[in-house]
Scaffold this motif. Structure first.
Motif, PDB file in Angstrom:
ATOM      1  N   GLU A 119     -10.520 -10.593  -2.404  1.00 21.93           N
ATOM      2  CA  GLU A 119     -10.353 -11.391  -1.192  1.00 21.93           C
ATOM      3  C   GLU A 119      -8.880 -11.332  -0.787  1.00 21.93           C
ATOM      4  OE1 GLU A 119     -12.809 -12.860   0.579  1.00 21.93           O
ATOM      5  OE2 GLU A 119     -14.208 -11.974  -0.860  1.00 21.93           O
ATOM      6  N   PHE A 120      -8.585 -11.664   0.460  1.00 20.42           N
ATOM      7  CA  PHE A 120      -7.225 -11.498   0.974  1.00 20.42           C
ATOM      8  C   PHE A 120      -6.191 -12.270   0.148  1.00 20.42           C
ATOM      9  CE2 PHE A 120      -3.609 -12.338   3.745  1.00 20.42           C
ATOM     10  CZ  PHE A 120      -3.269 -11.041   4.096  1.00 20.42           C
ATOM     11  N   ASP A 121      -6.474 -13.534  -0.208  1.00 22.45           N
ATOM     12  CA  ASP A 121      -5.481 -14.303  -0.963  1.00 22.45           C
ATOM     13  C   ASP A 121      -5.221 -13.670  -2.328  1.00 22.45           C
ATOM     14  OD1 ASP A 121      -8.037 -15.099  -1.818  1.00 22.45           O
ATOM     15  OD2 ASP A 121      -7.376 -17.132  -2.299  1.00 22.45           O
ATOM     16  N   GLN A 122      -6.257 -13.116  -2.942  1.00 22.94           N
ATOM     17  CA  GLN A 122      -6.069 -12.421  -4.217  1.00 22.94           C
ATOM     18  C   GLN A 122      -5.320 -11.106  -4.017  1.00 22.94           C
ATOM     19  OE1 GLN A 122     -10.261 -12.326  -4.955  1.00 22.94           O
ATOM     20  NE2 GLN A 122     -10.136 -13.891  -6.554  1.00 22.94           N
ATOM     21  N   LEU A 180      -3.249   0.865  -0.684  1.00 24.62           N
ATOM     22  CA  LEU A 180      -1.791   0.926  -0.789  1.00 24.62           C
ATOM     23  C   LEU A 180      -1.313   0.296  -2.094  1.00 24.62           C
ATOM     24  CD1 LEU A 180       0.545  -0.108   2.161  1.00 24.62           C
ATOM     25  CD2 LEU A 180       1.186  -0.402  -0.207  1.00 24.62           C
ATOM     26  N   VAL A 181      -1.730  -0.922  -2.382  1.00 27.84           N
ATOM     27  CA  VAL A 181      -1.261  -1.593  -3.595  1.00 27.84           C
ATOM     28  C   VAL A 181      -1.868  -0.953  -4.846  1.00 27.84           C
ATOM     29  CG1 VAL A 181      -2.976  -3.469  -3.743  1.00 27.84           C
ATOM     30  CG2 VAL A 181      -0.618  -3.835  -4.558  1.00 27.84           C
ATOM     31  N   THR A 194      16.891   1.375  -5.833  1.00 22.95           N
ATOM     32  CA  THR A 194      16.850  -0.083  -5.961  1.00 22.95           C
ATOM     33  C   THR A 194      16.752  -0.726  -4.578  1.00 22.95           C
ATOM     34  OG1 THR A 194      18.100  -0.009  -8.028  1.00 22.95           O
ATOM     35  CG2 THR A 194      18.109  -2.101  -6.822  1.00 22.95           C
ATOM     36  N   SER A 195      17.528  -0.227  -3.646  1.00 19.40           N
ATOM     37  CA  SER A 195      17.469  -0.735  -2.276  1.00 19.40           C
ATOM     38  C   SER A 195      16.080  -0.506  -1.681  1.00 19.40           C
ATOM     39  CB  SER A 195      18.543  -0.041  -1.441  1.00 19.40           C
ATOM     40  OG  SER A 195      18.565  -0.547  -0.135  1.00 19.40           O
ATOM     41  N   LEU A 196      15.519   0.663  -1.903  1.00 20.97           N
ATOM     42  CA  LEU A 196      14.191   0.977  -1.355  1.00 20.97           C
ATOM     43  C   LEU A 196      13.098   0.092  -1.950  1.00 20.97           C
ATOM     44  CD1 LEU A 196      14.452   4.871  -1.164  1.00 20.97           C
ATOM     45  CD2 LEU A 196      14.301   3.270   0.772  1.00 20.97           C
ATOM     46  N   ILE A 197      13.200  -0.244  -3.223  1.00 19.62           N
ATOM     47  CA  ILE A 197      12.162  -1.097  -3.819  1.00 19.62           C
ATOM     48  C   ILE A 197      12.261  -2.514  -3.267  1.00 19.62           C
ATOM     49  CG2 ILE A 197      13.315  -1.881  -5.944  1.00 19.62           C
ATOM     50  CD1 ILE A 197       9.684  -0.701  -5.694  1.00 19.62           C
ATOM     51  N   HIS A 198      13.481  -2.970  -2.980  1.00 19.20           N
ATOM     52  CA  HIS A 198      13.645  -4.293  -2.363  1.00 19.20           C
ATOM     53  C   HIS A 198      13.109  -4.280  -0.927  1.00 19.20           C
ATOM     54  CE1 HIS A 198      15.729  -6.681  -5.404  1.00 19.20           C
ATOM     55  NE2 HIS A 198      16.241  -5.523  -5.808  1.00 19.20           N
ATOM     56  N   HIS A 199      13.377  -3.196  -0.204  1.00 21.48           N
ATOM     57  CA  HIS A 199      12.823  -3.081   1.151  1.00 21.48           C
ATOM     58  C   HIS A 199      11.305  -3.084   1.101  1.00 21.48           C
ATOM     59  CE1 HIS A 199      11.013  -0.583   4.355  1.00 21.48           C
ATOM     60  NE2 HIS A 199      11.682  -1.419   5.110  1.00 21.48           N
ATOM     61  N   GLN A 200      10.747  -2.340   0.160  1.00 24.30           N
ATOM     62  CA  GLN A 200       9.288  -2.262   0.064  1.00 24.30           C
ATOM     63  C   GLN A 200       8.679  -3.641  -0.164  1.00 24.30           C
ATOM     64  OE1 GLN A 200       6.965   0.947  -1.817  1.00 24.30           O
ATOM     65  NE2 GLN A 200       6.549  -0.603  -3.374  1.00 24.30           N
ATOM     66  N   ALA A 201       9.266  -4.446  -1.054  1.00 25.38           N
ATOM     67  CA  ALA A 201       8.740  -5.793  -1.307  1.00 25.38           C
ATOM     68  C   ALA A 201       8.763  -6.612  -0.018  1.00 25.38           C
ATOM     69  CB  ALA A 201       9.563  -6.477  -2.398  1.00 25.38           C
ATOM     70  N   TRP A 202       9.879  -6.550   0.700  1.00 27.32           N
ATOM     71  CA  TRP A 202      10.005  -7.285   1.960  1.00 27.32           C
ATOM     72  C   TRP A 202       8.988  -6.771   2.991  1.00 27.32           C
ATOM     73  CZ3 TRP A 202      11.399  -5.025   6.604  1.00 27.32           C
ATOM     74  CH2 TRP A 202      11.544  -5.910   7.679  1.00 27.32           C
ATOM     75  N   ALA A 203       8.882  -5.446   3.122  1.00 26.21           N
ATOM     76  CA  ALA A 203       7.972  -4.864   4.117  1.00 26.21           C
ATOM     77  C   ALA A 203       6.517  -5.203   3.798  1.00 26.21           C
ATOM     78  CB  ALA A 203       8.168  -3.347   4.186  1.00 26.21           C
ATOM     79  N   LEU A 245      -1.916  -9.900  -5.795  1.00 27.60           N
ATOM     80  CA  LEU A 245      -1.794  -8.586  -6.431  1.00 27.60           C
ATOM     81  C   LEU A 245      -0.541  -7.858  -5.935  1.00 27.60           C
ATOM     82  CD1 LEU A 245      -3.328  -6.728  -8.407  1.00 27.60           C
ATOM     83  CD2 LEU A 245      -4.539  -5.804  -6.427  1.00 27.60           C
ATOM     84  N   TYR A 246      -0.307  -7.905  -4.625  1.00 31.86           N
ATOM     85  CA  TYR A 246       0.909  -7.307  -4.062  1.00 31.86           C
ATOM     86  C   TYR A 246       2.149  -7.952  -4.672  1.00 31.86           C
ATOM     87  CZ  TYR A 246      -0.612  -4.264  -0.212  1.00 31.86           C
ATOM     88  OH  TYR A 246      -1.101  -3.225   0.530  1.00 31.86           O
TER      89      TYR A 246
END
Length: 164
Positions: free
Chosen positions: A68-71, A42-43, A6-15, A75-76
């Protein structure tokens, strides 16, 4: 184990959010084909395993079209939110459930699949940090141990408002 994952998935979102913000802030990196290709890969890899966790079909043809980058940021963010919700609903027993990974003719556990997501993503974020530096930007520090100190939430890049 569940607390660590759980901690790693939160870190991944932040990173991921921090990396995307750094790329957005550096115009040369926004034009860097290798950077954009790596970010998309990656995504997409995260999404493949997430789809397999839910036994949902993965539309490889559609998903392989680089947005495109905004899309890509959207997606991320959507993938991150879905992964966070998935992990929030897991139990220790659920970590041992197996899922089909047909591309590898394998049936790893959910814990192994999550570990693959984290390690694979970390590898490619490192490649993107190197590209940022090569493009003349100062890459952000994405170390887990630094994140764990204050556990900041992801700050996703803001997207320009569409003219309407």
């Amino acid at each position: 184990m569940l607390n660590l994952l759980t901690s790693l998935i939160h870190h991944q979102a932040w990173a991921d959010a921090t990396l995307l913000t750094a790329v957005q802030a550096h115009p040369e990196s926004l034009r860097d084909e290798q950077m954009l290709k790596t970010l998309h890969h990656l995504v997409t890899a995260q999404r493949v395993i997430l789809h397999r966790f839910h036994a949902r079909p993965f539309d490889k043809e559609r998903e392989s079209q680089r947005p495109e980058f905004d899309q890509l940021v959207q997606l991320y963010r959507a993938t991150s939110e879905e992964l966070l919700a998935f992990v929030a609903n897991l139990t220790e027993t659920g970590l041992e459930r197996r899922f089909d990974l047909p591309a590898l003719r394998s049936q790893p556990t959910i814990a192994e699949g999550l570990t693959q997501i984290f390690m694979h993503s970390q590898n490619h974020r490192g490649q993107c940090l190197t590209r940022l530096r090569e493009n003349g930007a100062k890459p952000p520090t994405l170390d887990y141990i630094l994140w764990a100190k204050d556990r900041p939430a992801p700050a996703w890049p803001s997207m320009p408002q569409s003219a309407g």
